[in-house]
Design a protein around this motif. Structure first.
Motif, mmCIF file in Angstrom:
data_model
loop_
_atom_site.group_PDB
_atom_site.id
_atom_site.type_symbol
_atom_site.label_atom_id
_atom_site.label_comp_id
_atom_site.label_asym_id
_atom_site.label_seq_id
_atom_site.Cartn_x
_atom_site.Cartn_y
_atom_site.Cartn_z
ATOM 1 N N UNK A 207 0.815 -1.235 0.000
ATOM 2 C CA UNK A 207 0.000 0.000 0.000
ATOM 3 C C UNK A 207 0.843 1.278 0.000
ATOM 4 N N UNK A 208 1.987 1.287 0.727
ATOM 5 C CA UNK A 208 2.821 2.504 0.655
ATOM 6 C C UNK A 208 3.282 2.845 -0.761
ATOM 7 N N UNK A 209 3.455 1.829 -1.618
ATOM 8 C CA UNK A 209 3.851 2.103 -3.001
ATOM 9 C C UNK A 209 2.712 2.826 -3.717
ATOM 10 N N UNK A 210 1.490 2.351 -3.454
ATOM 11 C CA UNK A 210 0.319 2.978 -4.082
ATOM 12 C C UNK A 210 0.171 4.418 -3.559
ATOM 13 N N UNK A 211 0.428 4.592 -2.272
ATOM 14 C CA UNK A 211 0.361 5.954 -1.702
ATOM 15 C C UNK A 211 1.416 6.863 -2.344
ATOM 16 N N UNK A 212 2.596 6.300 -2.578
ATOM 17 C CA UNK A 212 3.665 7.084 -3.225
ATOM 18 C C UNK A 212 3.197 7.575 -4.599
ATOM 19 N N UNK A 213 2.658 6.652 -5.402
ATOM 20 C CA UNK A 213 2.226 7.054 -6.750
ATOM 21 C C UNK A 213 0.998 7.963 -6.689
ATOM 22 N N UNK A 214 0.185 7.788 -5.664
ATOM 23 C CA UNK A 214 -0.964 8.670 -5.495
ATOM 24 C C UNK A 214 -0.489 10.112 -5.272
ATOM 25 N N UNK A 215 0.600 10.239 -4.512
ATOM 26 C CA UNK A 215 1.117 11.592 -4.247
ATOM 27 C C UNK A 215 1.646 12.213 -5.551
ATOM 28 N N UNK A 216 1.902 11.395 -6.557
ATOM 29 C CA UNK A 216 2.369 11.899 -7.861
ATOM 30 C C UNK A 216 1.219 11.947 -8.869
ATOM 31 N N UNK A 219 -2.217 7.391 -9.699
ATOM 32 C CA UNK A 219 -3.053 6.223 -9.389
ATOM 33 C C UNK A 219 -4.453 6.355 -9.975
ATOM 34 N N UNK A 220 -4.897 5.288 -10.654
ATOM 35 C CA UNK A 220 -6.283 5.203 -11.125
ATOM 36 C C UNK A 220 -6.932 4.082 -10.320
ATOM 37 N N UNK A 221 -7.716 4.479 -9.310
ATOM 38 C CA UNK A 221 -8.291 3.490 -8.391
ATOM 39 C C UNK A 221 -9.620 2.974 -8.926
ATOM 40 N N UNK A 222 -9.758 1.666 -8.895
ATOM 41 C CA UNK A 222 -10.940 1.036 -9.473
ATOM 42 C C UNK A 222 -11.606 0.145 -8.447
ATOM 43 N N UNK A 223 -12.929 0.203 -8.379
ATOM 44 C CA UNK A 223 -13.673 -0.681 -7.471
ATOM 45 C C UNK A 223 -13.669 -2.085 -8.083
#
Ligand SMILES: Nc1ncnc2c1ncn2[C@@H]1O[C@H](COP(=O)(O)OP(=O)(O)O)[C@@H](O)[C@H]1O
Ligand SMILES: O=c1ccn([C@@H]2O[C@H](COP(=O)(O)OP(=O)(O)O)[C@@H](O)[C@H]2O)c(=O)[nH]1
Length: 248
Positions: A207-216, A219-223
């Motif tokens: 999850x921290x990797x996803x958070x890192x890319x989210x800060x950039x 991230x395209x988050x999908x249900x």
């Protein structure tokens, strides 16, 4: 013309400008480029990347496909390949193939997978690089990697690749657990004990990797809890170029 400037005996390699301009640029850069960079490798300067990529001239477009175990990464990657011409590289599949090939790392990889642990970056990155170089394509879906911050930083450092974006399949644990227990692919890690360990590793390390890319903003988050077809409708929209959407 084209005489080396006195005191500069280095071979002339860079061909972008005249010798004088090039020597001027190099002499000017010399004062502030860190010493670990060699002037014998001009590519390091005139390239935007910090280090020389192990992929040589290849500069592929990469989408990372991330999400918990059983969130549907592999299922959706197959759909994306069919519709959008990407090559699918599953890090887990590459590691399982490495075990089967009888490689010297096989036993270590097998033990890590059985425990739900993350295989050392060096091993996984080498397999990914080899697969990228082998395929005659410049668009790759990298599925299930990077799994921790170290994976991410090492991959970027070694290959120079920054993902176009990151697909994140978001799915509740109960749903993922149900899917993994029903997956039926004979995988040694699809048992309840290992599944729980994999969930823990996902929360703590991936999850921290996803958070890192989210800060950039990548991230395209999908249900991902919805049925396969509904998930793909959302995925499809992300891969369809804006022009095509307007024409549709
Ligand atoms: N949206 C979905 N709804 C129900 N089952 C799904 C869905 N997506 C995938 N599955 C099933 O769940 C299992 C895990 O999917 P998979 O794509 O292998 O996940 P991952 O690659 O993320 O581990 C497979 O048996 C797959 O057929
Ligand atoms: O980059 C990777 C990808 C996978 N794995 C290992 O392979 C297992 C299975 O991963 P895969 O992506 O195939 O399946 P998922 O857990 O997402 O269902 C993981 O639990 C890890 O032990 C790893 O170490 N590094």
């Amino acid at each position: 013309m084209n005489q080396p400037i006195e005191g500069n005996e280095e071979p002339y390699i860079y061909t972008g400008t005249s010798v004088h301009t090039d020597t001027f640029i190099r002499n000017s850069l010399r004062s502030f480029i860190p010493s670990r960079f060699s002037f014998n490798s001009p590519r390091l300067f005139f390239n935007s990347k910090a280090t020389e990529s192990t992929l040589g001239q290849k500069n592929p477009k990469v989408v990372f496909v991330l999400g918990g175990p059983g969130s549907g990464k592999g299922t959706q990657c197959a759909n994306i390949v069919e519709h959008f011409g990407y090559t699918h590289l599953s890090a887990g599949d590459l590691l399982r193939a490495e075990i089967k090939s009888g490689s010297e790392n096989g036993t270590m990889i097998q033990n890590m997978i059985k425990e739900g642990k993350i295989v050392p970056s060096e091993v996984t990155i080498k397999l990914l690089e080899k697969a990228i170089l082998e395929k005659d394509n410049d668009k790759f879906l990298i599925d299930g990697f990077p799994r921790n911050e170290e994976n991410r930083a090492a991959f970027e450092e070694v290959t120079g690749i920054v993902p176009e974006f990151v697909l994140f399949f978001d799915c509740p644990e109960e749903e993922m657990e149900k899917r993994l227990l029903g997956r039926n692919q004979g995988r040694e890690d699809d048992n309840i004990d290992t599944i729980r360990k994999r969930f823990k590793v996902f929360l703590e390390s991936s999850l921290p990797v996803i958070e890192y890319y989210n800060s950039k903003d990548k991230v395209r988050k999908i249900d991902a809890a919805k049925p396969v077809g509904e998930v793909f409708e959302v995925v499809k929209a992300l891969f369809t170029p804006v022009d095509d959407k307007a024409a549709a």
